[in-house]
Motif scaffolding. Structure first.
Motif, PDB file in Angstrom:
ATOM      1  N   ARG A  26      -5.651  56.999  28.091  1.00 38.93           N
ATOM      2  CA  ARG A  26      -6.107  55.755  28.706  1.00 38.93           C
ATOM      3  C   ARG A  26      -4.966  54.781  28.957  1.00 38.93           C
ATOM      4  NH1 ARG A  26     -10.905  56.713  31.016  1.00 38.93           N
ATOM      5  NH2 ARG A  26     -12.347  57.767  29.570  1.00 38.93           N
ATOM      6  N   LEU A  27      -3.735  55.178  28.676  1.00 41.30           N
ATOM      7  CA  LEU A  27      -2.587  54.329  28.968  1.00 41.30           C
ATOM      8  C   LEU A  27      -2.398  54.207  30.472  1.00 41.30           C
ATOM      9  CD1 LEU A  27      -0.071  55.731  26.325  1.00 41.30           C
ATOM     10  CD2 LEU A  27      -1.054  53.425  26.316  1.00 41.30           C
ATOM     11  N   GLU A  28      -1.853  53.087  30.899  1.00 43.50           N
ATOM     12  CA  GLU A  28      -1.557  52.894  32.326  1.00 43.50           C
ATOM     13  C   GLU A  28      -0.205  53.523  32.642  1.00 43.50           C
ATOM     14  OE1 GLU A  28      -0.541  49.301  35.500  1.00 43.50           O
ATOM     15  OE2 GLU A  28      -1.207  48.824  33.451  1.00 43.50           O
ATOM     16  N   ALA A  87       1.894  51.659  29.893  1.00 47.40           N
ATOM     17  CA  ALA A  87       1.516  50.347  29.364  1.00 47.40           C
ATOM     18  C   ALA A  87       0.171  50.463  28.673  1.00 47.40           C
ATOM     19  CB  ALA A  87       1.435  49.321  30.494  1.00 47.40           C
ATOM     20  N   GLN A  88       0.011  49.691  27.604  1.00 48.88           N
ATOM     21  CA  GLN A  88      -1.257  49.728  26.898  1.00 48.88           C
ATOM     22  C   GLN A  88      -2.365  49.087  27.729  1.00 48.88           C
ATOM     23  OE1 GLN A  88       0.020  46.846  23.615  1.00 48.88           O
ATOM     24  NE2 GLN A  88      -2.131  46.280  23.843  1.00 48.88           N
ATOM     25  N   THR A  89      -3.573  49.548  27.521  1.00 47.21           N
ATOM     26  CA  THR A  89      -4.739  48.988  28.188  1.00 47.21           C
ATOM     27  C   THR A  89      -5.808  48.691  27.138  1.00 47.21           C
ATOM     28  OG1 THR A  89      -5.764  51.146  28.535  1.00 47.21           O
ATOM     29  CG2 THR A  89      -4.254  50.360  30.247  1.00 47.21           C
ATOM     30  N   THR A  90      -6.875  48.091  27.576  1.00 39.49           N
ATOM     31  CA  THR A  90      -7.987  47.820  26.651  1.00 39.49           C
ATOM     32  C   THR A  90      -8.532  49.122  26.093  1.00 39.49           C
ATOM     33  OG1 THR A  90      -8.560  45.831  27.909  1.00 39.49           O
ATOM     34  CG2 THR A  90     -10.234  46.718  26.412  1.00 39.49           C
ATOM     35  N   ASP A  91      -8.595  50.164  26.944  1.00 37.17           N
ATOM     36  CA  ASP A  91      -9.163  51.438  26.508  1.00 37.17           C
ATOM     37  C   ASP A  91      -8.217  52.232  25.613  1.00 37.17           C
ATOM     38  OD1 ASP A  91     -11.470  50.944  27.924  1.00 37.17           O
ATOM     39  OD2 ASP A  91     -10.768  51.967  29.736  1.00 37.17           O
ATOM     40  N   SER A  92      -6.906  52.022  25.763  1.00 39.20           N
ATOM     41  CA  SER A  92      -5.945  52.802  24.954  1.00 39.20           C
ATOM     42  C   SER A  92      -5.849  52.286  23.527  1.00 39.20           C
ATOM     43  CB  SER A  92      -4.562  52.762  25.599  1.00 39.20           C
ATOM     44  OG  SER A  92      -3.984  51.462  25.488  1.00 39.20           O
TER      45      SER A  92
END
Length: 464
Positions: free
Chosen positions: A390-392, A400-405
């Motif tokens: 789920r990383l961007e 980049a980190q995301t809400t889902d990661s």
């Protein structure tokens, strides 16, 4: 659904296979990109109308999505560059992107991103930057304790500062003294000839006038280079002289005197050799007591003694701990009659200039110096995520980190391996196999469109 529905499904198939072809193309193009993670393609069907009974439902269109392979590692390859590194197992390097420069200094984004690309080299400002332009973060090491200071990674910047000198505070000395020392004076037929010359009082310093007699009745104990406060090297020579033999009829033990050369240019009644300590051994050859240069006796013998205010050839070294351990000094019979030194080491060093930087097996950035010393500068943190897929995805192999990661966690099970790089996880053979399948599927979908068009033409011809 009819003919129009069939054509629509085929067109979605063409789009989906084109999507897959694009991923395959990108994977093949990046087959040699360090740390690259390939993108696979997942297909999902979209059910057409027809109610909730499968017997009345028709096959619908198709949708294509990318599937991340972050958790699939590439092969670890050897690199000759000391600052190249790879992560073996789970995790990512913490990096930031450079935005530009202000007043000759680099400005960074302030937002951490994460990468597996470890081809880092040192730039002109001392930063570690990889081939995609991302700058490495690490945790600084406290020089005194050798432990990590702080828990928040910071931008790594390596300076070329000199390493300061360290004054010697301890000499480790372990060896064996012979039961019968063979000196220039000793004679197996003359009792007591192996002892310190009778003209010299045991426990006192040796003057220049007594030097010849002293050398003839003592044994070399080897020499070692130590360092004063400024890092200047000083050579310290040791000699041993047996001053008393064990006597079975009297409760006394064998006794040895330790000396070090204090002033090689001394003349007359000036002291040339300084008395450093007295060592007493029992009949079995074990050390039972020691007396230091202040006259303090330790019984039973400890593991070290202090040599006070050591001065050699005008160079003051200060107090030295003469460490020999619990069983480090013995008196056993030796056919050569010489002192055998097994360990002779000290803890000081001169100042040093940095000669290189490398990555240790424990994942630390280590500076090496021309005085033979090393210094741990930073520990390289490894970040992990609860949901890697789920990383961007960012350009240059970064994520980049995301809400889902989820938030980055610094408890990854992976480890940093120096002089190594992680290769792309793209397999050319697999990609070509997928390419063939994708091409055939695309061609098959074009046949559906062609057939649908012909059927529509036939339906129109019925009207005519």
């Amino acid at each position: 659904m009819g003919i129009y529905g069939a054509i629509n499904a085929a067109i979605s198939g063409l789009k989906a296979q084109s999507y897959a072809l694009e991923n395959i193309s990108g994977n093949i193009a990046n087959s040699q990109t360090t740390g690259y993670k390939r993108l696979d393609t997942s297909f999902s069907d979209l059910v057409a109308s027809g109610g909730n009974d499968q017997t009345t439902q028709k096959a619908g269109t198709v949708n294509a999505n990318s599937r991340a392979t972050n958790e699939i590692p590439g092969d670890i390859q050897r690199s000759d560059i000391d600052t190249h590194m790879a992560i073996k197992g789970d995790g990512y390097f913490v990096v930031q992107e450079k935005l530009g420069q202000t007043d000759g200094r680099s400005i960074f984004s302030g937002n951490n991103v994460y990468t597996r690309r470890g081809d880092f080299t040192i730039d002109e400002e001392g930063y570690l930057v990889n081939g995609a332009g991302y700058y490495l973060f690490g945790n600084p090491i406290d020089e005194t304790t050798g432990n990590v200071s702080g828990t928040v990674p910071e931008l790594i910047q390596i300076t070329n500062d000199f390493m300061g000198a360290r004054q010697t505070t301890q000499i480790e000395y372990r060896g064996n003294l012979p039961t019968y020392p063979i000196t220039a004076q000793s004679d197996s037929t003359t009792p007591g000839s192996e002892l310190l010359d009778s003209s010299i009082t045991p426990g006192t310093d040796i003057t220049a006038n007594d030097n010849t007699a002293f050398l003839r009745s003592s044994l070399a104990g080897e020499a070692i280079t130590v360092y004063d406060e400024n890092g200047s090297p000083v050579n310290v020579q040791f000699r041993w002289a047996k001053s008393q033999n064990a006597d079975s009829s009297v409760p006394q033990n064998a006794q040895w005197e330790l000396y070090y050369m204090a002033d090689p240019t001394a003349t007359g009644t000036d002291a040339m050799w300084t008395h450093a300590g007295q060592f007493e051994f029992d009949g079995s050859g074990a050390l039972v007591s020691t007396t230091d240069d202040t006259g303090t006796t330790s019984t039973p013998a400890g593991s070290s003694m202090t040599l006070s205010d050591v001065t050699v050839a005008g160079n003051n070294i200060g107090d030295l701990q003469f460490a020999f351990g619990s069983d480090g000094l013995t008196q056993y019979a030796d056919p050569n009659g010489s002192a055998k030194v097994k360990t002779l080491a000290q803890d000081g060093y001169a100042s040093g200039e940095q000669t290189g930087v490398q990555i240790s097996g424990s994942g630390r950035i280590v500076a090496t110096y021309n005085n033979g010393q090393t210094r741990d500068l930073y520990e390289i943190p490894i970040a992990s995520f609860s949901a890697d897929s789920r990383l961007e995805r960012l350009p240059g192999g970064a994520f980049a980190q995301t809400t889902d990661s989820g938030e980055p966690l610094y408890s990854a099970t992976g480890s940093v391996k120096g002089n190594s790089l992680e290769a792309s996880n793209t397999d050319i053979a697999d990609e070509f196999s997928r390419l063939i399948i994708t091409q055939q599927a695309y061609s098959a979908n074009t046949r559906i469109v062609t057939s649908g068009d012909e059927m529509l033409q036939e339906a129109l011809n019925m009207v005519r």
